[in-house]
Every structure is written in structure tokens, then in C-alpha cells.
Design an enzyme around this catalytic site. Structure first.
Site, mmCIF file in Angstrom:
data_model
loop_
_atom_site.group_PDB
_atom_site.id
_atom_site.type_symbol
_atom_site.label_atom_id
_atom_site.label_comp_id
_atom_site.label_asym_id
_atom_site.label_seq_id
_atom_site.Cartn_x
_atom_site.Cartn_y
_atom_site.Cartn_z
ATOM 1 N N GLY A 38 -2.791 6.982 15.369
ATOM 2 C CA GLY A 38 -2.545 7.518 14.043
ATOM 3 C C GLY A 38 -3.056 6.545 12.989
ATOM 4 O O GLY A 38 -3.179 5.344 13.241
ATOM 5 N N GLN B 252 -3.984 2.640 4.855
ATOM 6 C CA GLN B 252 -4.432 1.660 5.849
ATOM 7 C C GLN B 252 -5.932 1.422 5.787
ATOM 8 O O GLN B 252 -6.428 0.425 6.317
ATOM 9 C CB GLN B 252 -4.066 2.126 7.258
ATOM 10 C CG GLN B 252 -2.569 2.120 7.525
ATOM 11 C CD GLN B 252 -2.280 2.487 8.960
ATOM 12 O OE1 GLN B 252 -2.196 3.652 9.294
ATOM 13 N NE2 GLN B 252 -2.153 1.493 9.820
ATOM 14 N N CYS C 18 1.292 -0.958 15.127
ATOM 15 C CA CYS C 18 0.628 -0.461 13.915
ATOM 16 C C CYS C 18 -0.718 -1.153 13.794
ATOM 17 O O CYS C 18 -0.796 -2.370 13.950
ATOM 18 C CB CYS C 18 1.499 -0.775 12.696
ATOM 19 S SG CYS C 18 0.779 -0.207 11.143
ATOM 20 N N LEU C 19 -1.760 -0.383 13.507
ATOM 21 C CA LEU C 19 -3.093 -0.980 13.379
ATOM 22 C C LEU C 19 -3.136 -1.977 12.219
ATOM 23 O O LEU C 19 -4.031 -2.822 12.175
ATOM 24 C CB LEU C 19 -4.144 0.110 13.181
ATOM 25 C CG LEU C 19 -4.374 1.046 14.386
ATOM 26 C CD1 LEU C 19 -5.404 2.107 14.036
ATOM 27 C CD2 LEU C 19 -4.798 0.252 15.610
ATOM 28 N N HIS D 104 5.858 7.768 11.508
ATOM 29 C CA HIS D 104 5.267 6.456 11.233
ATOM 30 C C HIS D 104 4.178 6.562 10.162
ATOM 31 O O HIS D 104 4.119 5.755 9.237
ATOM 32 C CB HIS D 104 4.696 5.893 12.552
ATOM 33 C CG HIS D 104 4.010 4.575 12.443
ATOM 34 N ND1 HIS D 104 4.460 3.435 13.093
ATOM 35 C CD2 HIS D 104 2.897 4.193 11.782
ATOM 36 C CE1 HIS D 104 3.639 2.425 12.810
ATOM 37 N NE2 HIS D 104 2.681 2.862 12.023
ATOM 38 N N GLU D 105 3.325 7.594 10.286
ATOM 39 C CA GLU D 105 2.211 7.730 9.340
ATOM 40 C C GLU D 105 2.687 8.203 7.964
ATOM 41 O O GLU D 105 2.179 7.746 6.935
ATOM 42 C CB GLU D 105 1.140 8.673 9.895
ATOM 43 C CG GLU D 105 0.519 8.229 11.216
ATOM 44 C CD GLU D 105 0.042 6.788 11.232
ATOM 45 O OE1 GLU D 105 -0.372 6.262 10.179
ATOM 46 O OE2 GLU D 105 0.097 6.168 12.311
ATOM 47 N N HIS E 19 3.819 5.372 6.032
ATOM 48 C CA HIS E 19 2.733 4.607 5.398
ATOM 49 C C HIS E 19 2.423 5.135 4.001
ATOM 50 O O HIS E 19 2.079 4.370 3.096
ATOM 51 C CB HIS E 19 1.452 4.691 6.229
ATOM 52 C CG HIS E 19 1.346 3.643 7.310
ATOM 53 N ND1 HIS E 19 1.336 2.294 7.044
ATOM 54 C CD2 HIS E 19 1.243 3.747 8.656
ATOM 55 C CE1 HIS E 19 1.216 1.617 8.173
ATOM 56 N NE2 HIS E 19 1.175 2.478 9.175
HETATM 57 NI NI NI Z 1 0.969 2.008 11.184
#
Ligand code: NI
Length: 172
Positions: free
Chosen positions: A46, A51, A94-95, A136-137, A140
Site C-alpha cells: 500500500g 508518502q 511502512c515504506l 493504514h493508508e 497516512h
Molecule cells: Ni505506511
């Protein structure tokens, strides 16, 4: 196709509330395509606008659920309209916080309403990993990271580990 730079912990944009998308147009579809490319390249499931340095309410996910069903979505202005009272705990990463994972407690099932890349309303009833990834997204888009969902003690441990990793990376 283009790979976008991924913002990491410490970047201010990750802490800002993203603005609603005003128009679902070719620019937005191009952005979503680039976000998919960037997500696949980074081997994530995701990715949200902030991000990749875009403070707008768009996210992409590609999740294989426990039953092996695959869910690929690009969602514009997504809103979690329902969340189950039942919660469960599972590992998240998380990226934007590479190298760290921790168990996060979240509702097991959610309903998300959004617009598709065609500008059509979509409603997704999700459970399992998809429900977790969507929450989660969407977090963000509100400037919230998974570490915010941990106890202060666990968050502290993770942040110390993060700083240590950063120092090691800077030296290496
Ligand atoms: Ni993340």
C-alpha cells in the site's frame, strides 16, 4: 512509468492532513500509476499520496488476503465509514519507516467509501489484511503513522531503533 521518491519518517508532509482531490483527471490517473510502480518497486502492499510527496487524498493497495483473493485498488478521497468493534493485532511495517515492524491493534473489518480513478463512487467491505492496509493508508492521509497506534513504551523502543538504524546507514 515513473518511480517516485518515498518520504521517510521526519518528513513534515507525512504529518500533514492531505487535501481532498478536487478532480479525477488524467494527471491523477498518472499519479496513481506512478504510485503503483513505486509501491511494487519497493515491495509494499500500500502507498498513500503524502508518502510520495503529494499531500492529496489518494491511496493505492495491492493486497492478497488470507483466502488468497487479490485486491487491487486506487482510491480517491477514501473514508472509513464503518469499523467493526472487534479488533485484532498483527504486524505492520511502512515504506516510510523502512526496517521497522510492530504489532498494531485495529478493527478487523471496515467499510471504505471512495471514488475510483474513473470518478465513480466505490464502496469496499474489507476484512483481513485488506482491512488493515486500507486503515493504514487512510491514516497516512490524516498525517498518522502506525507508530502512533502503539503504546508510548513500544513507540519509544521503535524510535530509538529507527535513530540507531539511521546513524548506521549514515556511516555505512
Ligand atoms: Ni505506511
Amino acid at each position: 512509468m515513473a518511480l517516485l521518491d518515498i518520504e521517510v519518517l521526519g518528513a513534515r508532509i507525512l504529518r500533514e492532513e492531505a487535501a481532498p482531490v478536487e478532480a479525477v483527471d488524467d494527471d491523477l490517473r498518472r499519479l496513481a500509476g506512478d504510485m503503483f510502480d513505486t509501491m511494487y518497486h519497493a515491495e509494499g502492499i500500500g502507498l498513500a499520496g503524502p508518502q510520495v510527496g503529494v499531500s492529496r487524498r489518494i491511496l493505492v493497495v495491492d493486497v492478497k488476503n488470507d483466502d488468497e483473493s487479490r485486491h487491487v485498488h486506487a482510491l480517491v478521497n477514501p473514508v472509513v465509514v464503518e469499523a467493526s468493534r472487534e479488533q485484532d493485532k498483527a504486524s505492520e511495517g511502512c515504506l516510510s519507516i523502512p526496517g521497522l515492524e510492530e504489532n498494531v491493534t485495529r478493527p478487523v473489518r471496515v467499510t471504505v467509501e471512495a471514488l475510483s480513478l474513473d470518478g465513480d463512487p466505490v464502496r469496499i467491505e474489507a476484512d483481513g489484511l485488506l482491512a488493515r492496509a486500507l486503515q493504514h493508508e487512510v491514516d497516512h492521509l490524516d498525517g498518522v503513522l502506525f507508530i502512533d497506534r502503539l503504546s508510548p513504551l513500544k513507540r519509544g523502543i521503535l524510535l530509538r531503533k529507527w535513530r540507531k538504524n539511521q546513524r548506521t546507514a549514515a556511516r555505512g
